[in-house]
Design a protein around this motif. Structure first.
Motif, PDB file in Angstrom:
ATOM      1  N   GLY A 243      -2.859   3.750  -5.244  1.00  0.00           N
ATOM      2  CA  GLY A 243      -1.720   2.827  -5.229  1.00  0.00           C
ATOM      3  C   GLY A 243      -0.941   2.850  -6.526  1.00  0.00           C
ATOM      4  N   LEU A 244      -1.664   2.813  -7.645  1.00  0.00           N
ATOM      5  CA  LEU A 244      -0.987   2.814  -8.949  1.00  0.00           C
ATOM      6  C   LEU A 244      -0.178   4.097  -9.117  1.00  0.00           C
ATOM      7  N   ASN A 245      -0.784   5.235  -8.815  1.00  0.00           N
ATOM      8  CA  ASN A 245      -0.089   6.519  -8.981  1.00  0.00           C
ATOM      9  C   ASN A 245       1.168   6.580  -8.116  1.00  0.00           C
ATOM     10  N   HIS A 246       1.044   6.063  -6.884  1.00  0.00           N
ATOM     11  CA  HIS A 246       2.176   6.081  -5.960  1.00  0.00           C
ATOM     12  C   HIS A 246       3.386   5.359  -6.565  1.00  0.00           C
ATOM     13  N   SER A 247       3.115   4.285  -7.315  1.00  0.00           N
ATOM     14  CA  SER A 247       4.206   3.488  -7.892  1.00  0.00           C
ATOM     15  C   SER A 247       4.439   3.823  -9.360  1.00  0.00           C
ATOM     16  N   ASN A 248       3.893   4.958  -9.804  1.00  0.00           N
ATOM     17  CA  ASN A 248       4.029   5.362 -11.212  1.00  0.00           C
ATOM     18  C   ASN A 248       3.582   4.270 -12.175  1.00  0.00           C
ATOM     19  N   LEU A 249       2.479   3.633 -11.828  1.00  0.00           N
ATOM     20  CA  LEU A 249       1.936   2.592 -12.703  1.00  0.00           C
ATOM     21  C   LEU A 249       0.617   3.061 -13.298  1.00  0.00           C
ATOM     22  N   LYS A 250       0.249   2.459 -14.415  1.00  0.00           N
ATOM     23  CA  LYS A 250      -1.044   2.765 -15.049  1.00  0.00           C
ATOM     24  C   LYS A 250      -1.960   1.549 -14.917  1.00  0.00           C
TER      25      LYS A 250
END
Ligand code: ACO
Length: 333
Positions: A243-250
């Motif tokens: 999920g984080l990667n999908h939204s470019n989040l760390k």
């Protein structure tokens, strides 16, 4: 195109509190064992015959609707998740529609156990983003207590589960906040590792009538606890990063992580793996046990009502459970 956002939250818990010490009067267990292995100190078990899964879901929904500020007549779809429905059929969604006395909207029942609320949120998100509906009620409600083996034989499962209900009003928004993405998975090869096998079409009425074996435990939940634990910690981490990667989040961007409240040790393990501070993770399993489909909406409501979530926060929800099924939702509040 619309985004979808959680506009209102609510939960309902039966009043009857069952402590770990109460359980040691029913089976060979102890507060020490339960606390050390699960973190649970007490749970709610329904002791009122009139309280059903759909009724608890109704009470939670009424609170969520009030919190959302919308009129209940504006609800245009219902998604009800439970593994402990009122009836074998029809599903609990239609009973909720009846109880709420709202117009004849669609009511969908889903059976994804501990991941049920995340699956429901994902369905609601897609319906809203497609423009089909504007306000969807997503409900998780469970009465486990009536179906547990409360003797020593069932202790490794029975001490974990509690009763409760939680609900969210998911609404269309034109802002860029709300549900950023959801991610769903399953692995049916492990279906029997955490399951209630009967009654079922493979064990239908004639067989039930003929059943005389009092030692048959297939009516009670079975859980291969260690195996479930090991799979849970792997899948939780995977699906959170998906999920984080999908939204470019760390992981550093997470304001609050709420995992399905399966076992405090699982949540703590994930917290450690992600190197999150105590203020970035919310747990309430200590008070309510594992309420399956209801656990995330109950925890989300409590966190939100305790002002732990503010506008702009990144809230990560993740679940793993029977099926196996698992999923995550990344929300910008
Ligand atoms: N009280 C006292 N002793 C107990 C109890 C109890 N309630 N339950 C089991 N024991 C004993 C066992 O008999 C065993 O004794 P032995 O060593 O003499 O044989 C010992 O304690 C250890 O038992 P385990 O089952 O190996 O205990 P474990 O450390 O695995 O903990 C637990 C069990 C808490 C259930 C853990 O495995 C777990 O949390 N698993 C994951 C749960 C989960 O995430 N479920 C998914 C969601 S639920 C859903 O989707 C419906």
């Amino acid at each position: 195109m619309y985004n979808s956002a959680i506009k209102g939250l609510g939960f309902y818990l039966p009043e009857n509190i069952v402590t770990n010490n109460d359980l040691s009067g029913l089976m060979d267990t102890s507060d020490k064992w339960i606390t050390e292995r699960t973190g649970i100190k007490e749970r709610r078990w329904v002791n009122d015959d009139k309280l059903t899964t759909s009724l608890m879901g109704t009470y939670a929904s009424e609170r969520a609707i009030i919190d959302s500020g919308i009129d209940k007549k504006d609800i245009d779809f219902i998604i009800f998740s439970t593994l402990s429905p009122d009836y074998y059929f029809p599903g609990s969604g239609v009973l909720l529609q009846r109880n709420l006395e709202i117009k004849e909207v669609g009511a969908l029942d889903i059976r994804n156990q501990c991941s049920g609320f995340i699956y429901g949120l994902s369905i609601a998100d897609q319906y809203i983003k497609s423009g089909m509906y504007k306000n969807i009620l997503v409900v998780g409600s469970e009465i486990h207590s009536g179906g547990l083996d409360k003797s020593t034989r069932g202790r490794s499962v029975s001490v974990i589960f509690g009763d409760g209900a939680g609900a969210a009003v998911v609404s269309a928004t034109t802002s860029n906040s709300g549900i950023l993405s959801t991610h769903l998975h399953s692995e049916g090869k492990f279906a029997e590792e955490l399951a209630v096998i009967k009654p079922a079409t493979s064990f239908w009425i004639d067989k039930i009538k003929a059943e005389t074996n009092k030692d048959d435990t297939s009516y009670f939940p079975y859980m291969n606890g260690n195996f479930v634990f090991k799979n849970a910690v792997i899948r939780f981490e995977e699906v959170i990063f998906e999920g984080l990667n999908h939204s470019n989040l760390k992981k550093e961007d997470i304001s609050l992580l709420i995992t399905h409240q399966a076992n405090l040790r699982i949540s703590q393990y994930i917290q450690k793996r992600l190197n999150l501070s105590d203020s970035q993770v919310f747990n309430n399993i200590m008070k309510y046990g594992n309420t399956t489909a209801a656990s995330i909406p109950i925890a989300l409501t409590e966190a939100y009502k305790s002002n732990l979530i503010k506008k702009g926060d990144i809230v990560v929800l993740a679940a793993f459970g029977s099926g196996f099924t698992w999923g995550s939702a990344i929300i910008k509040w």
